[in-house]
Every structure is written in C-alpha cells, then in structure tokens.
Design an enzyme around this catalytic site. Structure first.
Site, PDB file in Angstrom:
ATOM      1  N   HIS A  37     -17.493  -3.187  10.314  1.00 29.83           N
ATOM      2  CA  HIS A  37     -18.441  -2.213   9.753  1.00 29.83           C
ATOM      3  C   HIS A  37     -19.877  -2.697   9.976  1.00 29.83           C
ATOM      4  CE1 HIS A  37     -15.049  -0.256   7.821  1.00 29.83           C
ATOM      5  NE2 HIS A  37     -15.845   0.672   7.313  1.00 29.83           N
ATOM      6  N   LYS A 105      -6.880   0.923   0.513  1.00 34.03           N
ATOM      7  CA  LYS A 105      -6.243   0.818  -0.802  1.00 34.03           C
ATOM      8  C   LYS A 105      -7.294   0.562  -1.878  1.00 34.03           C
ATOM      9  CE  LYS A 105      -5.470  -4.141  -1.132  1.00 34.03           C
ATOM     10  NZ  LYS A 105      -6.153  -4.696  -2.293  1.00 34.03           N
TER      11      LYS A 105
END
Lengths: 191, 280
Positions: A37, A105
């Site tokens: 990222h 998650k």
C-alpha cells in the site's frame, strides 16, 4: 443473498451487494498489505506507472506463505491479514485506482465514505489459511518481492473464493462498526 | 550425568515440535471451538466457526500450517538443575527454527524493528524469544508457542494505582472492545496481574498456555461473561462467542504498584511441548 462474481468487476456488480450478503469470487485477485500500500501511494504521488493494473480488481489483504518449487511458486497457506492496518491508506488508494472489492478480516475504520458507490469490503474468516489455499488455483505473477514474502504483491487465480461476508457495502452500511458501537454502548452501561 | 541426547536429534525434535504446533491445535482448543459452534445462534458467526473447524481439518489432512501467519517463535524452556546438555541449546533451537522455516515451511516473519528488513529465516536479535526457568530434576521441557501479530498487536499493559483493583475488569473489556474483530475472535485472554512492568506481560503470556478446559473462577469467569455479553462475536461480525477462555496469573508486586497486562490470543491458540530426559 448469495452472489458468485467473476473478475474484472464492474461497478454494477458490487452496487447490488448488501452488508451481510455472501459472495464467492472467481478470477484474479492481488494481495497487498502494509508495505505494498505504502509503495503504491508513493508511486502514485510521483506519477510513476505501477507494474500491474488495479482497474476492476480485487485486493486481498494477505501475506501468504509461499514455497518456491521447480514448477514455480506454490501457495501453502494464505488467509487474510488484519485490514485495520490499511484503514488510513485505503481512501487515497481508492481515489486513484478502480479497485472494486477489498478482501480482509476484522473490518476497517473510517472507510465507508471512500467505498461509497465504487467498492465493497468482503470479510474472509481470519486464520482460515489452509482453506483459502485450496481455493487458490495458480500463482500468476509476483511483484515487489524485495518487500519480503508477506509484503509482496501476489497475483492469484482463484475459483469460488469464499464464503466472503459483505462487511461494508457500497451504500455505507458497515457491520463491523455497528457491532463495535453496540459493544461500546454495552461496555459503557455496565461500567 | 551429561544428557544422552545428541545435537542432531534435538534439532530434529524441535523442528518436529514446530511442525506439530503449526499444523495441529491442542485437543482442548479444538473442543472449545466445537462447543462454541454448537452453542452459537447467530448464523453469520456460526458460519465463521464452521469455516474455522473446516480449516483445522484441512490443515491437519494436508499437513500445512493452519494460518499463513506462522508467527514468531516463543519458547518456554524448563530445565532441570541436573540436566547437563553436551551442546549449546539456544544455538540448537535457533538452528531448528531455520530448518523448520524451510521444511514446513514457515513464513519468514522476523524483521529488524526499524529498517523493517526481513532476515528471511525467522531468526534475528532476540528472535526466537526463549524464556528459561531453572527447576529441580534431570529433564528439559520445551514448549513452543508461535504467536501471530493480529492478536498480539491488540494486547495491552497498564500500570494501575494499587487502589484501582476494581478497574481491572474494565481494562480487559476496553482492550477487547477496541480490538473488535481484528484479533480473530473467539479469543483466549491471558491476564497477568502483579509482578513488575515486564513480569506482568510474561504472566499474561504464560496464562495463554493454560488448558482451556480448566475451571475458570472468580475474576476469570466474571471477565469471560462480561466480554461475551458485548456481542462482538466470531471475527467481530456479531454473536455470543467472543472469548473461549480467560486465564489470570498473579505475582506479588511492589506495595505502590499494580501492573496489569492483557495478552490477546486468536482462536488458533497454537502451542506444543516436548520433554527430554527425566526419571531413569
């Protein structure tokens, strides 16, 4: 509702999804976590071209356990990582790339606005890495291995990857924050 | 009397121990998860628990790590004062971790904390983390507990005032609420009370190794019931199964201190032990 989607995803594919729906994805997904990222955002800022396209893609918050064999890379274990760590980097990522779904998650904080109208967050059961590995059919490519095995971008071919729960839909409904707010309320009450 | 075990056998045994810990959960943990699945009424939470049970089966069947976060290796070594190894045990443990990283395989997780450079073999300064306890006897007991980051990152430590004993429960609850679904509930919670800043954290981590089927009492039960009433549920998607067990360990502390550490463990409460030597 249960949906079976194939990549590349169109906006129309994901706009119909509601928080709580079950989704299975087939096609191509790309892993990306903290370091990937950061690098994507860094390259965006410098207006450099990424070695892969993110249009219509599914990002998987996952640092897989891979093994190099004579036939290439083999997936050993590849469950989702904690998405919360990517919360801050996600809105700028979605501004400049047409990512249509994020699998992870634990949910994400303050991303519902960034997701609205263009992307959904799909929850895969944390720790279920052996199960996930069974649904990954092929490692198509790997980028940025210099970041280390968990942080590299792995391009994976998947078949009926799921069950995934729509955790945050493109309409602003977020199951995780609803559960968290209720828990917070109950906690304050019993204090 | 020097121990009869050879360095090679020891290294292989420790590598096998790591394999066992990564692939197979202790039976008491699987039992607790099965019971949770049966008792859970929320359909989303139930589906998540079913996925977990299926994952446990597949990992065992294929002999692969149940979670891709194979953790950092934390060892608890209990050495008898009459156990005389003929080789450097710490060096052998490190070698076993390197071997296991290639053979099982394990994900290389160990990085320098500042440069973030990955060593590639799960070895580095202070890693693996090995805790020694000298006890009477002629045995060596090694326990390994691979610890993933998802749950470890949600852990917390606070130095309370001695008069704030009543706040301990709320501190645990606050830690769990802030964590939400991030540490992969259903959790095991280890609480260390007393000792010192670092001793409390050690107690909390040791508490995670307690069998899940031991009877919980007093504060443990109180915390368990209060946490499960919050409705965070499996994976933070709602439901009644947020925590499988709470274990508290205490130690005497300074009269002016009250250290409290909360160590969070995901559903995959991985650990395995082996004993070398012993009675003859």
């Amino acid at each position: 509702m249960e949906y079976h989607l194939r990549t590349p995803l169109e906006i129309e594919d994901i706009k119909k999804l509601n928080a709580g729906d079950i989704v299975y994805i087939s096609g191509e997904i790309l892993t990306a976590r903290d370091e990937a990222h950061a690098r994507i955002l860094e390259m965006d800022e410098k207006q450099e071209e990424l070695p892969f396209s993110l249009e219509g893609t599914v990002i998987y918050h996952c640092g897989p356990l891979m093994q190099q064999t004579e036939k290439g890379w083999k997936v050993i274990s590849a469950g989702p990582t904690t998405s919360g760590r990517m919360s801050k980097m996600t809105p700028p990522l979605l501004r400049s790339h047409g990512i249509r779904a994020i699998i992870g998650k634990g949910g994400m904080k303050d991303v519902t606005d960034a997701l609205k109208g263009k992307c959904v967050y799909l929850a895969y059961t944390g720790g279920c890495a052996a199960l996930a590995a069974e649904l990954i059919k092929e490692v198509k490519a790997v980028h940025w291995l210099d970041l280390g095995m968990p942080e590299a971008v792995w391009v994976l071919s998947v078949e009926e990857f799921g069950p995934l729960i729509v955790g945050i839909d493109a309409k602003g409904k977020d199951i995780f924050s609803e559960v968290r707010e209720k828990a917070q309320e109950k906690f304050e009450k019993q204090k | 009397m020097p121990s009869k075990i050879s360095r090679e056998t020891f290294i292989q045994s420790i590598a096998d121990l790591l394999r066992k810990a990564e692939i197979e959960l202790p039976e008491d943990v699987v039992d607790a998860l099965r019971k949770a699945e049966t008792a859970e009424e929320n359909s989303v939470a139930k589906s998540q628990l079913q996925a977990i049970l299926k994952n446990i089966e597949i990992a065992k069947k294929h002999g692969v790590p149940m979670c891709q976060d194979t953790g950092i290796m934390i060892f608890f070594a209990e050495i008898g004062n009459e156990f005389q190894p003929s080789f450097d045990i710490e060096a052998a443990i490190r070698e076993a971790v390197i071997l296991a990283t290639v053979k099982i395989p394990l994900r290389p997780n160990a990085v320098d904390p500042l440069s973030r450079k990955n060593s590639g073999n799960n070895i580095g300064t202070g890693i693996p983390d090995i805790h020694w306890k000298l006890v009477p006897g002629n045995h060596l007991k090694i326990t390994v507990a691979p610890k993933g980051a998802g749950s470890e990152n949600m852990s917390s430590l606070r130095m309370f005032n001695p008069t704030e004993i009543g706040n301990i429960k709320n501190f645990v609850l606050e830690t769990v609420v802030n964590a939400g679904g991030m540490p992969c509930p259903p959790l095991t919670i280890g609480v260390g009370i007393g000792g010192s800043f670092d001793a409390a954290a050690r107690l909390a981590k040791e508490a995670l190794l307690e069998p899940l089927d031991t009877q919980m009492e007093g504060l443990e039960r109180e915390i368990l019931e209060a946490v499960n009433a919050l409705g965070i549920g499996c994976m933070g998607l709602g439901g009644s199964t947020t925590v499988l067990a709470v274990h508290v360990k205490t130690a005497y502390c300074h009269t002016a201190s009250l250290p409290v550490a909360v160590n969070i463990q995901c559903w995959a409460n991985r650990h395995a032990s082996i004993v070398f030597g012993g009675e003859e």
